[in-house]
Write a protein that holds these residues in place. Structure first.
Motif, PDB file in Angstrom:
ATOM      1  N   THR A   1      12.372   3.926   9.220  1.00 40.06           N
ATOM      2  CA  THR A   1      13.316   3.191   8.388  1.00 40.06           C
ATOM      3  C   THR A   1      12.747   3.039   6.985  1.00 40.06           C
ATOM      4  N   ALA A   2      13.601   3.228   5.987  1.00 35.06           N
ATOM      5  CA  ALA A   2      13.169   3.159   4.594  1.00 35.06           C
ATOM      6  C   ALA A   2      14.041   2.176   3.822  1.00 35.06           C
ATOM      7  N   GLN A   3      13.470   1.611   2.770  1.00 39.50           N
ATOM      8  CA  GLN A   3      14.203   0.689   1.914  1.00 39.50           C
ATOM      9  C   GLN A   3      13.778   0.915   0.474  1.00 39.50           C
ATOM     10  N   LYS A   4      14.655   0.509  -0.441  1.00 39.73           N
ATOM     11  CA  LYS A   4      14.324   0.575  -1.859  1.00 39.73           C
ATOM     12  C   LYS A   4      15.149  -0.462  -2.600  1.00 39.73           C
TER      13      LYS A   4
ATOM     14  N   MET B   1      10.108   2.467   0.182  1.00 38.67           N
ATOM     15  CA  MET B   1       9.101   1.802   1.004  1.00 38.67           C
ATOM     16  C   MET B   1       9.515   1.813   2.469  1.00 38.67           C
ATOM     17  N   ASP B   2       8.527   1.649   3.366  1.00 39.68           N
ATOM     18  CA  ASP B   2       8.860   1.404   4.764  1.00 39.68           C
ATOM     19  C   ASP B   2       9.085  -0.098   4.940  1.00 39.68           C
TER      20      ASP B   2
ATOM     21  N   GLY C   1       0.827  -1.196   0.000  1.00 36.24           N
ATOM     22  CA  GLY C   1       0.000   0.000   0.000  1.00 36.24           C
ATOM     23  C   GLY C   1       0.858   1.242   0.000  1.00 36.24           C
ATOM     24  N   VAL C   2       0.277   2.354   0.429  1.00 37.23           N
ATOM     25  CA  VAL C   2       1.005   3.613   0.515  1.00 37.23           C
ATOM     26  C   VAL C   2       0.975   4.101   1.959  1.00 37.23           C
TER      27      VAL C   2
ATOM     28  N   LEU D   1       6.322   5.056   0.256  1.00 38.33           N
ATOM     29  CA  LEU D   1       6.250   6.413   0.797  1.00 38.33           C
ATOM     30  C   LEU D   1       6.785   7.468  -0.164  1.00 38.33           C
ATOM     31  N   GLY D   2       7.569   7.065  -1.183  1.00 36.86           N
ATOM     32  CA  GLY D   2       8.143   8.069  -2.068  1.00 36.86           C
ATOM     33  C   GLY D   2       8.566   7.508  -3.409  1.00 36.86           C
TER      34      GLY D   2
END
Length: 346
Positions: A234-237, A296-297, A225-226, A303-304
């Motif tokens: 924390t973020a990942q890509k 993503m989280d 989802g968003v 998220l972006g």
């Protein structure tokens, strides 16, 4: 995370920062304005302030009077930090391959190489050697058109369009040409909408009839989802160049001025998400070729939409995903959807 000092919370600083950012961006060498921790002697102080990003930090003795950033603006302290920010597509002469582990995928999903089928003729000083160049970035995720439900690929404007010469219907190839993509046999869709605004650097590509896709990101999993970016999260890509990397949401208030090249020029993007690299897990969060990745989280919520980063690898910037999707009139495909493209172009 710091809450500020002297009563200056992020919420209190925000209107001051937004009222002075154009004044600051007009100064020579300034590339961005943000909210963050002041740094002294190379160490964060815990005090929030207006952060002014410059290409090269100089002493006041080296600057003209009008180039000096005031130490305090409307009661809020400022901090000048050196940060060279760039868009993050990759390009190469069309007959030279970049050595990455990338191959054509029969199924489309996030995190893989893609780019336009058209190439550009470039010359110095834009490039060192004149010639025809191919461009490549990352397919961020699969989305659906809000009006028709048709599946589309999400990426950046500057990945799909390159310059002001793009047109609706332009063909896209996977992998991108610098990764060996062949426009004669590996095109997958057509440019449908592209937006370059103060909020969004985005584009969507309608998939060709019968093309298989799934709502997942390579190396991470199904899109859940968003979510709005939250400071400290924390973020990942997973991107075409650096693969899966990790960082922390450092700001949702970044304003950047970036050069989009001939025909477009310098454009300013406001209220962007800043990701600070977690150096303990990734030497850098993004690199050239990662433009278009979704961020993503840890619950796999987007998220972006990644569009740029610093040359030193410390920092990455992204459009807030909800704003980008609104401007592109699309919704993320979520869950474990696995389908084929439309039976005919619309």
């Amino acid at each position: 995370m710091p809450n500020g000092s002297g009563g200056h919370t992020r919420a209190a600083i925000r209107p001051v920062k937004e009222s002075v950012e154009d004044q600051l961006l007009a100064q020579s060498g300034v590339v961005g304005v943000d909210i963050g921790e002041k740094v002294s002697g190379g160490e964060p102080t815990g005090e929030l302030g207006i952060i002014v990003y410059v290409r090269e930090k100089k002493s006041e003795d080296e600057l003209d009077v009008e180039e000096v950033v005031p130490k305090v603006m409307d009661g809020v302290r400022t901090d000048v930090q050196e940060l060279v920010v760039e868009l993050q597509p990759a390009m190469q002469p069309h007959d030279v391959s970049i050595p990455v582990e990338e191959a054509a995928s029969t199924t489309l999903y996030g995190g893989i190489s893609m780019g336009p089928s058209r190439r550009l003729q470039l010359a110095p000083p834009v490039v060192e050697v004149a010639g025809e160049y191919g461009f490549v970035g990352t397919l961020g995720a699969i989305v659906r058109d809000r009006r028709t439900g048709v599946p589309m690929a999400l990426t950046n404007f500057h990945v799909a369009c390159i310059d002001d010469g793009c047109r609706v219907g332009d063909r896209m190839v996977q992998p991108g040409i610098p990764d060996g993509g062949d426009p004669q046999t590996q095109e997958f869709g057509s440019l449908t909408r592209a937006r370059l605004t103060e909020n969004t650097d985005g584009a969507v590509i309608t998939l060709d009839p019968g093309r298989e896709w799934q709502s997942s990101v390579q190396g991470i999993g199904d899109v859940a989802g968003v979510v709005a970016a939250m400071i400290g999260a924390t973020a990942q890509k997973c991107g075409r160049t650096t693969g899966c990397t990790y960082g922390t949401v450092g700001s949702t208030d970044a304003t950047l001025s970036l050069d989009y090249g001939d025909g477009i020029g310098v454009r300013t993007l406001r209220r962007q998400v800043r990701i600070d690299t977690d150096a303990s897990q990734s030497p850098r969060f993004s690199e050239q070729g990662d433009s278009g990745s979704v961020i993503m989280d840890m619950q796999r919520r987007v998220l972006g939409l990644l569009f740029g980063g610093s040359t030193d690898g410390s920092t990455t910037f992204a459009n807030p995903i909800t704003v980008a999707l609104d401007e592109l009139d699309a919704d993320l495909a979520v869950g474990n959807a696995r389908e084929t493209g439309p039976s005919s172009h619309w």
